[in-house]
Motif scaffolding. Structure first.
Motif, PDB file in Angstrom:
ATOM      1  N   LEU A 140      -0.103  11.219  -0.226  1.00  0.00           N
ATOM      2  CA  LEU A 140      -0.334   9.775  -0.107  1.00  0.00           C
ATOM      3  C   LEU A 140       0.637   9.184   0.897  1.00  0.00           C
ATOM      4  O   LEU A 140       1.692   9.749   1.165  1.00  0.00           O
ATOM      5  CB  LEU A 140      -0.082   9.092  -1.466  1.00  0.00           C
ATOM      6  N   VAL A 141       0.267   8.023   1.432  1.00  0.00           N
ATOM      7  CA  VAL A 141       1.188   7.260   2.270  1.00  0.00           C
ATOM      8  C   VAL A 141       1.735   6.127   1.418  1.00  0.00           C
ATOM      9  O   VAL A 141       0.973   5.444   0.724  1.00  0.00           O
ATOM     10  CB  VAL A 141       0.474   6.697   3.514  1.00  0.00           C
ATOM     11  N   VAL A 142       3.054   5.954   1.443  1.00  0.00           N
ATOM     12  CA  VAL A 142       3.711   4.904   0.658  1.00  0.00           C
ATOM     13  C   VAL A 142       4.227   3.855   1.640  1.00  0.00           C
ATOM     14  O   VAL A 142       4.996   4.180   2.556  1.00  0.00           O
ATOM     15  CB  VAL A 142       4.886   5.484  -0.166  1.00  0.00           C
ATOM     16  N   LYS A 143       3.776   2.604   1.458  1.00  0.00           N
ATOM     17  CA  LYS A 143       4.171   1.540   2.391  1.00  0.00           C
ATOM     18  C   LYS A 143       4.785   0.372   1.641  1.00  0.00           C
ATOM     19  O   LYS A 143       4.184  -0.131   0.690  1.00  0.00           O
ATOM     20  CB  LYS A 143       2.944   1.023   3.163  1.00  0.00           C
ATOM     21  N   ALA A 144       5.960  -0.061   2.078  1.00  0.00           N
ATOM     22  CA  ALA A 144       6.556  -1.283   1.522  1.00  0.00           C
ATOM     23  C   ALA A 144       5.717  -2.471   1.975  1.00  0.00           C
ATOM     24  O   ALA A 144       5.223  -2.507   3.104  1.00  0.00           O
ATOM     25  CB  ALA A 144       7.995  -1.430   2.015  1.00  0.00           C
ATOM     26  N   GLU A 145       5.536  -3.443   1.086  1.00  0.00           N
ATOM     27  CA  GLU A 145       4.670  -4.583   1.374  1.00  0.00           C
ATOM     28  C   GLU A 145       5.114  -5.412   2.590  1.00  0.00           C
ATOM     29  O   GLU A 145       4.314  -5.795   3.425  1.00  0.00           O
ATOM     30  CB  GLU A 145       4.596  -5.466   0.113  1.00  0.00           C
ATOM     31  N   GLY A 146       6.411  -5.696   2.673  1.00  0.00           N
ATOM     32  CA  GLY A 146       6.873  -6.644   3.697  1.00  0.00           C
ATOM     33  C   GLY A 146       7.426  -5.962   4.928  1.00  0.00           C
ATOM     34  O   GLY A 146       7.356  -4.738   5.082  1.00  0.00           O
ATOM     35  N   LEU A 147       7.995  -6.767   5.828  1.00  0.00           N
ATOM     36  CA  LEU A 147       8.558  -6.224   7.067  1.00  0.00           C
ATOM     37  C   LEU A 147       9.765  -5.353   6.755  1.00  0.00           C
ATOM     38  O   LEU A 147      10.645  -5.746   6.011  1.00  0.00           O
ATOM     39  CB  LEU A 147       9.025  -7.361   7.983  1.00  0.00           C
ATOM     40  N   ALA A 148       9.798  -4.164   7.347  1.00  0.00           N
ATOM     41  CA  ALA A 148      10.936  -3.274   7.138  1.00  0.00           C
ATOM     42  C   ALA A 148      11.319  -2.619   8.455  1.00  0.00           C
ATOM     43  O   ALA A 148      11.704  -1.458   8.507  1.00  0.00           O
ATOM     44  CB  ALA A 148      10.592  -2.221   6.084  1.00  0.00           C
ATOM     45  N   ALA A 149      11.154  -3.384   9.545  1.00  0.00           N
ATOM     46  CA  ALA A 149      11.528  -2.911  10.889  1.00  0.00           C
ATOM     47  C   ALA A 149      10.936  -1.547  11.197  1.00  0.00           C
ATOM     48  O   ALA A 149      11.586  -0.679  11.748  1.00  0.00           O
ATOM     49  CB  ALA A 149      13.054  -2.905  11.056  1.00  0.00           C
ATOM     50  N   GLY A 152       9.390   1.100   6.759  1.00  0.00           N
ATOM     51  CA  GLY A 152       8.917   1.069   5.378  1.00  0.00           C
ATOM     52  C   GLY A 152       7.651   1.861   5.132  1.00  0.00           C
ATOM     53  O   GLY A 152       6.884   1.519   4.239  1.00  0.00           O
ATOM     54  N   VAL A 153       7.414   2.922   5.911  1.00  0.00           N
ATOM     55  CA  VAL A 153       6.211   3.740   5.729  1.00  0.00           C
ATOM     56  C   VAL A 153       6.624   5.195   5.584  1.00  0.00           C
ATOM     57  O   VAL A 153       7.328   5.730   6.432  1.00  0.00           O
ATOM     58  CB  VAL A 153       5.250   3.596   6.936  1.00  0.00           C
ATOM     59  N   VAL A 154       6.190   5.832   4.502  1.00  0.00           N
ATOM     60  CA  VAL A 154       6.474   7.254   4.312  1.00  0.00           C
ATOM     61  C   VAL A 154       5.149   7.986   4.140  1.00  0.00           C
ATOM     62  O   VAL A 154       4.384   7.680   3.226  1.00  0.00           O
ATOM     63  CB  VAL A 154       7.365   7.485   3.065  1.00  0.00           C
ATOM     64  N   VAL A 155       4.875   8.915   5.046  1.00  0.00           N
ATOM     65  CA  VAL A 155       3.698   9.771   4.900  1.00  0.00           C
ATOM     66  C   VAL A 155       4.174  10.973   4.083  1.00  0.00           C
ATOM     67  O   VAL A 155       4.843  11.862   4.599  1.00  0.00           O
ATOM     68  CB  VAL A 155       3.145  10.202   6.278  1.00  0.00           C
ATOM     69  N   ALA A 156       3.872  10.962   2.782  1.00  0.00           N
ATOM     70  CA  ALA A 156       4.439  11.958   1.870  1.00  0.00           C
ATOM     71  C   ALA A 156       3.568  13.203   1.842  1.00  0.00           C
ATOM     72  O   ALA A 156       2.358  13.116   1.632  1.00  0.00           O
ATOM     73  CB  ALA A 156       4.564  11.353   0.470  1.00  0.00           C
ATOM     74  N   ARG A 171      12.630   0.944  -6.796  1.00  0.00           N
ATOM     75  CA  ARG A 171      13.748   0.916  -7.743  1.00  0.00           C
ATOM     76  C   ARG A 171      15.077   0.654  -7.028  1.00  0.00           C
ATOM     77  O   ARG A 171      15.860  -0.176  -7.456  1.00  0.00           O
ATOM     78  CB  ARG A 171      13.819   2.224  -8.536  1.00  0.00           C
ATOM     79  N   ASP A 172      15.294   1.373  -5.895  1.00  0.00           N
ATOM     80  CA  ASP A 172      16.583   1.200  -5.201  1.00  0.00           C
ATOM     81  C   ASP A 172      16.538   0.083  -4.174  1.00  0.00           C
ATOM     82  O   ASP A 172      17.559  -0.253  -3.582  1.00  0.00           O
ATOM     83  CB  ASP A 172      16.984   2.500  -4.479  1.00  0.00           C
ATOM     84  N   ARG A 173      15.351  -0.451  -3.913  1.00  0.00           N
ATOM     85  CA  ARG A 173      15.176  -1.535  -2.932  1.00  0.00           C
ATOM     86  C   ARG A 173      15.821  -1.210  -1.588  1.00  0.00           C
ATOM     87  O   ARG A 173      16.573  -2.015  -1.028  1.00  0.00           O
ATOM     88  CB  ARG A 173      15.717  -2.859  -3.489  1.00  0.00           C
ATOM     89  N   ALA A 174      15.486   0.003  -1.092  1.00  0.00           N
ATOM     90  CA  ALA A 174      16.035   0.437   0.190  1.00  0.00           C
ATOM     91  C   ALA A 174      15.685  -0.543   1.307  1.00  0.00           C
ATOM     92  O   ALA A 174      16.401  -0.647   2.298  1.00  0.00           O
ATOM     93  CB  ALA A 174      15.502   1.833   0.530  1.00  0.00           C
ATOM     94  N   PHE A 175      14.555  -1.259   1.181  1.00  0.00           N
ATOM     95  CA  PHE A 175      14.176  -2.243   2.201  1.00  0.00           C
ATOM     96  C   PHE A 175      14.206  -3.650   1.631  1.00  0.00           C
ATOM     97  O   PHE A 175      13.461  -4.532   2.061  1.00  0.00           O
ATOM     98  CB  PHE A 175      12.797  -1.916   2.776  1.00  0.00           C
ATOM     99  N   GLY A 176      15.054  -3.854   0.627  1.00  0.00           N
ATOM    100  CA  GLY A 176      15.191  -5.179   0.041  1.00  0.00           C
ATOM    101  C   GLY A 176      13.898  -5.643  -0.600  1.00  0.00           C
ATOM    102  O   GLY A 176      13.128  -4.845  -1.138  1.00  0.00           O
ATOM    103  N   VAL A 182       4.383  -2.157  -3.333  1.00  0.00           N
ATOM    104  CA  VAL A 182       4.044  -1.096  -2.388  1.00  0.00           C
ATOM    105  C   VAL A 182       2.530  -0.916  -2.343  1.00  0.00           C
ATOM    106  O   VAL A 182       1.809  -1.253  -3.286  1.00  0.00           O
ATOM    107  CB  VAL A 182       4.695   0.272  -2.706  1.00  0.00           C
ATOM    108  N   VAL A 183       2.086  -0.408  -1.201  1.00  0.00           N
ATOM    109  CA  VAL A 183       0.692   0.006  -1.032  1.00  0.00           C
ATOM    110  C   VAL A 183       0.712   1.525  -0.998  1.00  0.00           C
ATOM    111  O   VAL A 183       1.499   2.127  -0.261  1.00  0.00           O
ATOM    112  CB  VAL A 183       0.122  -0.548   0.300  1.00  0.00           C
ATOM    113  N   LEU A 184      -0.138   2.136  -1.821  1.00  0.00           N
ATOM    114  CA  LEU A 184      -0.322   3.593  -1.741  1.00  0.00           C
ATOM    115  C   LEU A 184      -1.673   3.821  -1.085  1.00  0.00           C
ATOM    116  O   LEU A 184      -2.671   3.230  -1.510  1.00  0.00           O
ATOM    117  CB  LEU A 184      -0.306   4.217  -3.141  1.00  0.00           C
TER     118      LEU A 184
END
Ligand code: AMP
Ligand code: GLY
Length: 426
Positions: A140-149, A152-156, A171-176, A182-184
């Motif tokens: 799956l691709v995991v995408k943070a909802e908001g802007l993350a420069a 915020g996209v991980v192709v897992a 959980r850790d809010r790596a991108f605040g 998230v969108v999967l």
């Protein structure tokens, strides 16, 4: 007319270089600009996200047009603030900028309008997202909802990687706050194409397609970056595909934005993946791509002002574009340590020799003036230069761009040798 360009990277350098050649432009002001831009325009040290300061600057300078380079100020409402002050602005409203600012809004708009894109699900809750990942049983691709420069996209590749991405974002809010939702989505495969149109809210003008290279290393290996090089035109993008993208993606997108009461004004950058010969939308950006802009401006024939001003004034009728250079390529020279921890302060040498080569423009991405008594520039960001060249075809553009890259000296710098591999014969 005096114009203001907002931003300070190689994209803005290319825009300032091109728009500054317009016979109708008397002066180009860039905020904040960079030392390379300073050679073609007047730089003013107002930050690209200082909305109040930028409006005050535009009013004080009595500019007839503002071109906004990056997405962040658009998402903050710079376009609305400038238009409220009566200044024609190239760039969408805050509401229309949500097409990039919110991945959920973009995906929902695509679903409603029947625009081809990967299947997806949205999660506000980490437990539910993790349960979905475990039940999916496929990458799956995991995408943070908001802007993350752009990060915020991980192709897992597998379940463990997807779970790790959900954990770090939710959980850790790596991108605040961007990771609160998230969108999967399904993993797509195929060549990626960067497609840009310029819209006045109703009409649009299509630009030439380009192809970026997101991975750090040759062979599309290594970590994702902001983009290591681009070229145009990309052979995977045939005229038939372009017609399909206009009919099935661009027109329905602009129509849906109008129907929502948020017409799109500015550069709409559609990130596409061509899967089994069909265009699928990966994402929208509400501004020009970087380094795509460098190759588009290098190829652009004639005066670019009517395109930008027409969109900003809401009337692109009668505006068309053509491409003087058959091909162009831009190779990014990045600092040591990019993308995770770019090293700053290394002298950048050989710029004049590089720029003197045929068909070459060296656009500055992340440079700063060297501290006196030294002269010249030093690295000041991750991507340092976008070394750009035109040519009769992609091979010639590549030969010229790489000759210029080889003339530049920056200790520890990194660049890819295979930009344009899908189009090169030699
Ligand atoms: P985005 O910021 O959405 O463009 O994503 C960054 C990069 O992730 C894209 O340029 C693609 O290389 C990759 N990507 C995004 N979505 C997908 C997808 N559904 N399938 C495969 N790769 C993707
Ligand atoms: N080159 C990709 C981007 O500008 O988002």
């Amino acid at each position: 007319m005096k114009i203001l360009i907002v931003g300070g990277g190689a994209r803005e350098h290319a825009l300032a270089w091109k728009l500054g050649q317009s016979p109708s432009v008397s002066e180009v002001v860039v905020a904040p600009g960079n030392p390379g831009i300073g050679a073609v325009a007047r730089c003013v040290s107002v930050g690209a996200e200082d909305v109040e300061g930028l409006v005050a600057l535009a009013v004080r300078e009595a500019v007839g047009l503002v071109v906004v380079g990056p997405e962040a100020p658009l998402v903050m409402g710079l376009g609305d603030a400038l238009r409220a002050a009566g200044i024609p602005t190239f760039g969408p409203s805050r509401a229309a900028a949500q097409l990039e600012g919110s991945k959920v809004l973009a995906k929902e708009l695509m679903r409603e309008a029947g625009i081809p894109t990967a299947g997806f699900a949205v999660f506000d809750d980490a437990d539910a997202a993790e349960a979905f990942v475990r039940a999916a049983g496929r990458p799956l691709v995991v995408k943070a909802e908001g802007l993350a420069a752009g990060k915020g996209v991980v192709v897992a590749a597998d379940e463990a990687e997807a779970l790790e991405a959900v954990r770090s974002m939710m959980r850790d809010r790596a991108f605040g706050a961007a990771g609160g939702r998230v969108v999967l989505e399904e993993v797509l495969t195929g060549p990626e194409i960067s497609y840009h149109v310029v819209s006045d809210g109703v009409r649009y003008v299509a630009l030439a397609a380009a192809q970026d290279h997101k991975r750090l290393l040759d062979g599309d290996l290594g970590p994702n970056t902001g983009g290591m090089g681009a070229y145009s035109p990309p052979p995977p993008f045939t005229p038939a595909l372009e017609a399909e993208v206009l009919a099935r993606v661009v027109e329905p997108t602009l129509e849906a934005m109008r129907a929502r009461g948020t017409p799109f004004v500015g550069a709409l950058f559609v990130g596409l993946m061509i899967q089994d010969g069909r265009p699928m939308v990966l994402e929208y950006n509400v501004r020009f791509g970087d380094p795509e802009t460098e190759v588009l401006m290098a190829r652009f024939a004639g005066d670019a002002l009517p395109l930008f001003l027409g969109a900003a004034r809401g009337d692109l009728s009668g505006v068309s574009v053509s491409w003087e250079a058959p091909a162009a390529m831009s190779v990014v020279v990045a600092a040591a340590g990019y993308p995770s921890s770019p090293r700053k302060g290394d002298p950048v040498e050989g710029l004049e020799a590089a720029a003197a080569l045929p068909g070459v423009q060296v656009f500055h991405a992340g440079t700063t003036p060297a501290a006196a008594p030294a002269t010249g520039v030093v690295s000041g960001g991750g991507r340092v230069l976008a070394v750009t060249a035109t040519g009769a075809d992609v091979d010639e553009a590549a030969e010229r761009a790489y000759a210029a890259v080889d003339a530049v000296r920056l200790e520890g710098s990194q660049h890819r040798r295979d930009i344009g591999w899908q189009a090169r014969r030699r």
